[in-house]
Design a protein around this motif. Sequence first.
Motif, PDB file in Angstrom:
ATOM      1  N   ARG A   1       0.819  -1.216   0.000  1.00 59.62           N
ATOM      2  CA  ARG A   1       0.000   0.000   0.000  1.00 59.62           C
ATOM      3  C   ARG A   1       0.852   1.264   0.000  1.00 59.62           C
ATOM      4  O   ARG A   1       0.339   2.358  -0.198  1.00 59.62           O
ATOM      5  CB  ARG A   1      -0.953   0.002   1.192  1.00 59.62           C
ATOM      6  CG  ARG A   1      -2.001  -1.091   1.103  1.00 59.62           C
ATOM      7  CD  ARG A   1      -2.897  -0.874  -0.117  1.00 59.62           C
ATOM      8  NE  ARG A   1      -3.443  -2.119  -0.599  1.00 59.62           N
ATOM      9  CZ  ARG A   1      -3.317  -2.592  -1.846  1.00 59.62           C
ATOM     10  NH1 ARG A   1      -2.654  -1.933  -2.754  1.00 59.62           N
ATOM     11  NH2 ARG A   1      -3.847  -3.727  -2.190  1.00 59.62           N
ATOM     12  N   GLU A   2       2.171   1.109   0.238  1.00 58.19           N
ATOM     13  CA  GLU A   2       3.079   2.238   0.134  1.00 58.19           C
ATOM     14  C   GLU A   2       4.481   1.717  -0.134  1.00 58.19           C
ATOM     15  O   GLU A   2       4.805   0.566   0.158  1.00 58.19           O
ATOM     16  CB  GLU A   2       3.059   3.129   1.378  1.00 58.19           C
ATOM     17  CG  GLU A   2       3.544   2.466   2.639  1.00 58.19           C
ATOM     18  CD  GLU A   2       3.463   3.400   3.835  1.00 58.19           C
ATOM     19  OE1 GLU A   2       2.658   4.351   3.828  1.00 58.19           O
ATOM     20  OE2 GLU A   2       4.219   3.170   4.791  1.00 58.19           O
TER      21      GLU A   2
ATOM     22  N   LYS B   1       2.061   6.536  -1.784  1.00 57.46           N
ATOM     23  CA  LYS B   1       0.934   5.633  -1.530  1.00 57.46           C
ATOM     24  C   LYS B   1       0.595   4.906  -2.831  1.00 57.46           C
ATOM     25  O   LYS B   1       0.563   5.517  -3.906  1.00 57.46           O
ATOM     26  CB  LYS B   1      -0.297   6.410  -1.054  1.00 57.46           C
ATOM     27  CG  LYS B   1      -0.062   7.189   0.219  1.00 57.46           C
ATOM     28  CD  LYS B   1      -0.045   6.282   1.409  1.00 57.46           C
ATOM     29  CE  LYS B   1       0.090   7.121   2.674  1.00 57.46           C
ATOM     30  NZ  LYS B   1       0.307   6.318   3.841  1.00 57.46           N
TER      31      LYS B   1
ATOM     32  N   LEU C   1       8.195   8.921   0.017  1.00 61.23           N
ATOM     33  CA  LEU C   1       7.174   7.922   0.302  1.00 61.23           C
ATOM     34  C   LEU C   1       5.995   8.137  -0.624  1.00 61.23           C
ATOM     35  O   LEU C   1       5.535   9.268  -0.809  1.00 61.23           O
ATOM     36  CB  LEU C   1       6.740   8.018   1.763  1.00 61.23           C
ATOM     37  CG  LEU C   1       5.818   6.913   2.264  1.00 61.23           C
ATOM     38  CD1 LEU C   1       6.499   5.549   2.175  1.00 61.23           C
ATOM     39  CD2 LEU C   1       5.415   7.186   3.705  1.00 61.23           C
TER      40      LEU C   1
END
Length: 186
Positions: free
Chosen positions: A40-41, A55, A53
């Motif tokens: 999910r990331e 998503k 970072l």
Amino acid sequence: MRAELFASLTLARILRPWGRQGEVAAEILTDFPRRLTEMREAWLAAEGRAPRLAKISSCRIHLGQAIFHFEGVQTISDAEALRGLEVQVPLEDRLPAGLGRYYITELIGCEIWEEGAAASLGVVQDVQRAGEQTRAALPESWVLVTATPAGELLIPLAAEICTHIDTAARRIEVRLPEGLRDLNAT
């Protein structure tokens, strides 16, 4: 977690935009591609730039590539800006390699010891695929690129030759076949 504070593992490299909705096609660089579809990331990184970072809205495997859709990436132009970035996770998040399997990073730096020798033969500098591989030539063959006082020595990563591998102790014991040194001589 700040990006510059952790060692990372690259799982994929973004190749190009995919479609018109901001998706990207990525080269898979992991033995566990199904993991990509569950993430999910991830960190997006490139040499000379600080990782960031990101998503992950979705990921699927299609024709041997990962098709990612990252949050905030909605157009072809947005996707084009991701070309060449690596999809990474912190090193401590990597999955276990499994019994009798090793990560390349675990093997690099290990000392090579011949059975019964009083001194190390050399140190593993790299791990590479042996020769040209095709899908028909599976399983793949790998060699340990070893720096020795006599020069580079390529040692097949095979159970018959690498008789004991202890990555924690940074030691690989080998039984070199007759003629291997001559084969490697330049």
